[in-house]
Design an enzyme around this catalytic site. Structure first.
Site, PDB file in Angstrom:
ATOM      1  N   CYS A 167       0.831  -1.212   0.000  1.00 42.66           N
ATOM      2  CA  CYS A 167       0.000   0.000   0.000  1.00 42.66           C
ATOM      3  C   CYS A 167       0.864   1.259   0.000  1.00 42.66           C
ATOM      4  CB  CYS A 167      -0.979  -0.016   1.176  1.00 42.66           C
ATOM      5  SG  CYS A 167      -0.226  -0.304   2.790  1.00 42.66           S
ATOM      6  N   ASN A 168       1.945   1.243   0.772  1.00 48.46           N
ATOM      7  CA  ASN A 168       2.864   2.378   0.736  1.00 48.46           C
ATOM      8  C   ASN A 168       3.565   2.453  -0.614  1.00 48.46           C
ATOM      9  OD1 ASN A 168       2.430   2.942   3.543  1.00 48.46           O
ATOM     10  ND2 ASN A 168       3.826   1.276   4.051  1.00 48.46           N
TER      11      ASN A 168
END
Lengths: 342, 342, 342, 342
Positions: free
Chosen positions: D149-150
């Site tokens: 997600c990052n």
């Protein structure tokens, strides 16, 4: 010996924080509280958490008597502060929490605050209130200018490193997270709980935040050449606390050792072991600043992170630390309260 | 004079809160800290917010020496507490923060805690630690049993009203909101930030919460007949604080006057003006309890609301208040810290 | 078939929630948005979360054309709403989200809202918008009055119980927790993040909350005699959600069975198994209402708890549910969005 | 046409988010849910917010039948995923949400995840799931590896800039704030509400976060030379959302124009006007990513900030976007839900 103090602007958060801290300070006695928009009200009606204290009723500044007052904390809005302080009796020691006397250069003041300074003589006299670095001047000062809360945090990281010449002055990125009490008790849509909780965003991005005036002034003076850092503050959904994540280029161990040496004897600055990082959760409602250094995977780069409470070490705690020095009291008196966790 | 204290179970929240409060207490000196699962660790590694303090390393209880110790705070889990306290040297004064010695009747203990009490003699000796109502007994007690945090809040509302006979004993509804630190530092899914923030829900609904054992014991004793209240706690997304909204049937002004008279000289119980209500925001991290009374639109009914901090007045602050009495110190010593706001 | 709708008062939270829901509604098309104080602005500048949508620019109500509009959602402040709706073209169907048309009795309106109603004829015509109980009337209504969000929650608990005659009408306590978005986007000090986070407090205590007007009207009509409940709302630090903890006297299993039967075929009302209780965390941003029943330890008493999202089921979701019925669309169209968790 | 899907690992947050999104997806039908530790339980008991849905009971993976299943979402922990996927029937299309197939180079996998990859052939076959940049490969892929997600957030900022050669590749600082749901539903002390709320701190500081493996792989491939950025994630007290504040050196307007051109036709990437910055509050629970560019006061430097929801666009929404492509459905189907605000 007990000293009498008054607080101008006691109806804001920094005013309330001053009262909270002075409530258990053994040598300070509150004899006056002003709050123009709430004059005539009891402090317990403005701040119910102070209900148990026996405090003066809020008055206007005009109605306040300064007879017998030793020191005034001035927690007024920017610009108002310089007008009020100009009119105060000269026997008073003054700790100003506003931005009005932080910048020594009138041109810098005008650049960052958008209008000429109205009390240039006082501006010259004022001592910058970052206690750990202006301690001797503060002891003999009549007027001390409290620092910006973000400005204090960033300086705790960078001053020793710039002074020691151990980092690249042209590659400094200060990314900062600030809790919401730093914005004060003002009625703004973006400060509503419904707007801020579950949110996070940057503001004053790109170098427009006024605390950059302080960074520029101080860092350039230390370096002996202009220093301009990159600085981006962010608002996070918490009440208190500033976390400054600083990206610097230099040897990480040297950076750690430099900071460790600089703060070895400081009562309120705590260096974490090399490689550890602080949290704003661990300094809440206290006058402590925690600093950590971590080496980046890229050689010659380090991340330095500092955490402090914007209302305490960043503002009202700092103000009392300075007042202690100005009054000849022990510097830490009344300020050794442990952080509140959880 | 300074007294030496030890804290058993210092790695939990109430243990940490004891350390926080004792850090600025002028007459107490921490000489021992136990935390079996974290024995050998520095307190700064378990609770980084206590980093600035010079504290003993955590040990097991077995490795702790009680020579020269005057008083022990026992912040261990329920059931563990009675086993440990049975083995402690008898010269020690003990403030127990667990539930083990709150219920005088062994049958009541077994009913609410699901197993027989293992230290019945100590149970008989223990004094119930609700300071304002057991003050004289506490002064001479060797073992004081700290109250449940919810139980304390509800009793501050109801004890004077039951004693004065001014409310209907069969129509008492105590609806309570509790912040999450009351659940301790245990790893449970429903205590995760992602599960609890933005949520609110009742638990132990319908009369199954163990603090009802305390309510039943105390209220029935005061009334001289069995009293059973309705009690529903709710978990809310906040760190600290209990708000007890109590629905009672009786004359609102008489109710107010009764409470006002009962607490007129109490240093930590603050009655709000008639018609005002408290917030947990205004007692945070302090030993104060705020109480408000509002008349309902239905004649003969009132809502009484009390707010206190579960970790301070509801647990560790209460424990120190009791320790002060047991040691002959001023009851308020070290406890006049103002609430933290915002 | 697609229907054209306009939203008056689109710059508030209920207006934004209407836009959010209509964004994925297959049969509704937004052709007009008003917001007098923000007329001329793009919706993306007022509500950046709606940036991806192609929406009309905000206008004043005066500048809005209602040609080709089938239905208007009126999300204006109380009192403004009745003035505006009186002037709208009569071909429009109207779902009003304000309080203006909830009370059928002009005297009751004046009692709770402090001034005479200015559109008494419309008040008579309006159908009360609690869909599950006024479904047939809503289908043919021209003007539907959306319920109060607290009023809806309490009625989901109590209407079937009062109708079935299974509870004591004189011993009903409704203790309610409400998230902050229910207070709207107004600039009030007590709605600031710094004031509300980490806090919780009751408000409108003792029977002064205006939603009591709805409870009185509806419950008395069902019972055929005056019914007055006790109602205390509390503000909690969350964005969305209402949790209504209701103390009633009657047989718990009968109470459960009565509610279970009443809602067996309802698409948005979910009964939990007997003994379980809901959380606002589990209905967030959805049109669902969860209801649980728990028997108290005192025989003949029960706690019934309902949870819904004040902005969705309590306001804008309800409005669309009603609009669907008024337009002949399936009642659940566009509203089956699952709750957002965590 | 409707496709049958199964979700492996449905008892975690990304699993629940998949169910939430599929609940209103017109072409996907859930026929199997696995959750080994909760096998035999109803989904409503694991995730009460999904109570209204008619869902399969949770099973073990071993007990699940894949007959008639078209596509599997694999939301299992890292390492478990590769073992499970190796054993799945080869007719299945698979979207993996774990880290197991993100890194093409087995040596890189071993470096970042600490052990050799156990399914090297599958690793070669897997297509990296950043939809906007691997769209054509995804359409024909059998196995798609969802991104970190990052990693997704940072790539939305940096990929077009690196590809266009408009920034200094050796001076990239990515400072990121992540909400807590990204850490999953695991029982860790630092994820407790009491530990995290009112807190904020960096973690995996100095280049140890595993998502750096993705950054290194992708950025170096685009640049045709090794690119190593600085990356510091911070945990903030919010449920959902990632805010990536990226410091780059290059012409701000060119940077803005490059991003604007890259995303002109993308349905889920929203460029803000030059000088504006996004908030995680405005993308919550949606598949949208907001990006803003601000020029720094230092010439030749810019701050680029991206915001997305880690559970939606960063994980489960991305997974459905990819599944849509793999199944020949419109890419945006079921994903146009507007963000939830407030």
């Amino acid at each position: 010996m007990t000293y009498n103090v008054a607080i101008l602007g006691a109806s804001g958060y920094t005013g309330a924080e001053l009262v909270r801290l002075i409530a258990t300070h053994p040598s300070l006695n509150i004899v006056g509280l002003s709050g123009n928009s709430k004059a005539g009200m009891a402090m317990a009606d403005v701040f119910p958490h102070l209900r148990h204290l026996d405090l003066p009723t809020l008055t206007t500044i005009e109605d306040m008597s300064f007879d017998g007052v030793d020191l005034v904390f001035c927690a007024l809005p920017h610009a108002t502060s310089q007008a009020v302080i100009s009119q105060l009796p000269t026997h008073l020691k003054i700790v100003d929490l506003s931005a009005d006397f932080r910048l020594r250069d009138p041109a810098a003041y005008e650049k960052w605050y958008g209008k000429p300074h109205a009390a240039v003589e006082l501006q010259k006299e004022a001592v910058y209130g970052l206690t750990e670095f202006y301690r001797e001047d503060i002891k003999t000062a009549r007027l001390v200018a409290g620092t910006g809360c973000n400005a204090a945090t960033g300086q705790y990281v960078l001053r020793p490193l710039i002074a020691a010449g151990v980092i690249d002055l042209d590659q400094i990125v200060l990314n900062l997270m600030a809790a919401v009490s730093g914005a004060g008790r003002s009625l703004k849509e973006n400060l509503l709980h419904a707007e801020l909780s579950e949110g996070a965003h940057g503001y004053a991005i790109g170098g427009t935040h006024r605390h950059l005036g302080e960074f520029d002034q101080e860092f350039s003076a230390i370096a002996g050449r202009p220093v301009h850092i990159q600085f981006t503050p962010h608002l996070i959904p918490a009440n208190r606390g500033i976390l400054a994540t600083t990206y610097v280029q230099g040897d990480p161990q040297v950076i750690y050792d430099t900071l460790n040496a600089a703060y070895a004897d400081e009562p309120f600055i705590e260096m974490l072991p090399m490689g550890q990082a602080p949290s704003i959760k661990h300094i809440r409602a206290s006058n402590f600043c925690h600093i950590g250094v971590v080496a980046d995977r890229i050689a010659g780069r380090a991340i330095v992170i500092a955490a402090l409470d914007n209302l305490t070490k960043g503002s009202s705690g700092q103000a009392i630390q300075n007042a202690n020095l100005m009054l000849g009291l022990p510097e830490t008196e009344g300020l050794m309260l442990a952080p509140v966790f959880p």
